[in-house]
Design a protein around this motif. Sequence first.
Motif, PDB file in Angstrom:
ATOM      1  N   ALA A 277      22.463-127.315  17.943  1.00  0.00           N
ATOM      2  CA  ALA A 277      23.284-127.038  16.797  1.00  0.00           C
ATOM      3  C   ALA A 277      23.526-125.880  16.019  1.00  0.00           C
ATOM      4  O   ALA A 277      22.734-124.711  16.375  1.00  0.00           O
ATOM      5  CB  ALA A 277      21.795-127.005  15.943  1.00  0.00           C
ATOM      6  N   ALA A 279      25.695-125.142  13.941  1.00  0.00           N
ATOM      7  CA  ALA A 279      25.873-124.767  12.877  1.00  0.00           C
ATOM      8  C   ALA A 279      25.674-124.759  11.698  1.00  0.00           C
ATOM      9  O   ALA A 279      24.206-124.196  11.852  1.00  0.00           O
ATOM     10  CB  ALA A 279      26.569-126.303  11.772  1.00  0.00           C
ATOM     11  N   LYS A 344      11.098-120.888  14.213  1.00  0.00           N
ATOM     12  CA  LYS A 344      11.876-121.890  13.770  1.00  0.00           C
ATOM     13  C   LYS A 344      11.230-122.505  15.395  1.00  0.00           C
ATOM     14  O   LYS A 344      11.753-123.671  15.443  1.00  0.00           O
ATOM     15  CB  LYS A 344      13.064-121.692  13.855  1.00  0.00           C
TER      16      LYS A 344
HETATM   17  O1  C5P Z   1      16.247-123.236   9.090  1.00  0.00           O
HETATM   18  P1  C5P Z   1      17.827-122.338   9.470  1.00  0.00           P
HETATM   19  O2  C5P Z   1      18.722-122.942   8.203  1.00  0.00           O
HETATM   20  O3  C5P Z   1      17.414-120.930   9.714  1.00  0.00           O
HETATM   21  O4  C5P Z   1      17.822-123.475  11.152  1.00  0.00           O
HETATM   22  C1  C5P Z   1      18.811-123.015  11.827  1.00  0.00           C
HETATM   23  C2  C5P Z   1      19.358-123.908  12.919  1.00  0.00           C
HETATM   24  O5  C5P Z   1      18.624-124.882  12.491  1.00  0.00           O
HETATM   25  C3  C5P Z   1      20.663-124.477  12.849  1.00  0.00           C
HETATM   26  O6  C5P Z   1      20.316-124.394  14.623  1.00  0.00           O
HETATM   27  C4  C5P Z   1      21.076-124.935  12.629  1.00  0.00           C
HETATM   28  O7  C5P Z   1      22.160-125.694  12.981  1.00  0.00           O
HETATM   29  C5  C5P Z   1      19.631-126.258  11.882  1.00  0.00           C
HETATM   30  N1  C5P Z   1      19.919-127.048  10.676  1.00  0.00           N
HETATM   31  C6  C5P Z   1      19.990-127.924  11.309  1.00  0.00           C
HETATM   32  N2  C5P Z   1      19.807-128.478   9.677  1.00  0.00           N
HETATM   33  C7  C5P Z   1      19.943-128.249   8.565  1.00  0.00           C
HETATM   34  C8  C5P Z   1      18.974-126.372   8.342  1.00  0.00           C
HETATM   35  C9  C5P Z   1      19.679-126.355   9.734  1.00  0.00           C
HETATM   36  O8  C5P Z   1      20.713-128.253  11.669  1.00  0.00           O
HETATM   37  N3  C5P Z   1      20.279-128.954   7.521  1.00  0.00           N
END
Ligand code: C5P
Length: 405
Positions: A277, A279, A344
């Motif tokens: 992930a 994004a 995280k």
């Molecule tokens: O919590 P935060 O946004 O900082 O976490 C970052 C990670 O979580 C990244 O790998 C991001 O792609 C993923 N993420 C996700 N869905 C979300 C928020 C973050 O997959 N709604």
Amino acid sequence: MTSLTDRRILLGVAGGIAAYKTADLVRRLRERGAEIRVVMTPGAQEFVSPLTFQALSGKPVHTDLLDTAAEAAMGHIELAKWAQLLLIAPVSANLLAKLAIGFADNLLTTLCLASEAPLVLAPAMNQAMWQHAATQANVQTLQQRGAQILGPASGSQACGDVGPGRMLEPNLLIERIATLFTPQTEVGQLTGKHIAITAGPTREPLDPVRYLSNYSSGKMGFALAAAAHHAGAEVTLIAGPVDLPTPRGVKRIDVLNALEMHAAAKQAADHCDLFIAAAAVADFRPQQISSQKIKKSEGNIEGTLRLIKNPDIVAAIAKRNHKRPFTVGFAAETEKLIKHAREKLSRKKLDMIIANDISDPDNGFNSDYNQVVVIDHEGEYSMSAALKSELAAALLEKIVARAFK
Ligand code: C5P
């Protein structure tokens, strides 16, 4: 540190108007930390003076095979052994022919025979000369022997013709050369593996003309997708709205907002071995999307904008009991990098997290560069700052070593 730091590049310059671009190439290679020794053919010296390259490379320029003073300082065999890479930019039709035959009639052709370093050639010539069967046969011969041909590009030429024969621009050449020095996940190593990657921002609409989003460029995710394909994986790239070309061989699914990205990711995760992930998903979306453009006169939007939380896509996949791929997230932080990233890693139940400090404007978000720390349940590994395209290959190696050990 970049993948070019302390690399010893012997840069050959042949006769051609493109030699003026090579001056910029030397400057940029040195900025990236490479050591450059320039060798000019007699023809090259008609276009650019050796003094120009001496000033830019910070080293004497080599021009003659039979120059006793130069041989005493660094003999041609010594120079051939010094080189980790032989780059000739521009390489002319004449020089291609000589190299294909194996001539040793000047310093540069002699060095090409005497060196065991990889040979990289950036041709520049008139389009008809490039397309001539003799030139194409020479190129093929050189490629069969392992030489890499970078370019030429098509376009308008100094002679007035239009077509293939322009030397690649220095920035493009540098990217291609840098990847030669980057540790790559071996070609074929990921054959049979399916990797899904999310990349870019999401766009959460407020009304038909406005949205909430962020500055993510998508470059890191796209570079990882290219590296994974290079290593033989089947790659699905779920891309938010970004202005990037699809990496060759990669299946791209374009999405706009977090809900669309979530739906595409769930489907891809059902069939993948590794989910990355990358994004920058918008954490919130407007609770209501106005079907008409919201008018300024309709009151104070600050007081009326209600947001709801978007699903955490990577966490949803990591928390699965069935069809759970090895799951990797990113953590872009402006402070307490490791602490927040570790938090995280465990809260989202990830296998690995890539932490990057985005407080430095030269790295991370919307930049070509990135510097990251790879964190998993066994430890941390700090990687040097590098171009995202270079970092991706090294990063993929780290991820793959854990995911498929
Ligand atoms: O919590 P935060 O946004 O900082 O976490 C970052 C990670 O979580 C990244 O790998 C991001 O792609 C993923 N993420 C996700 N869905 C979300 C928020 C973050 O997959 N709604």
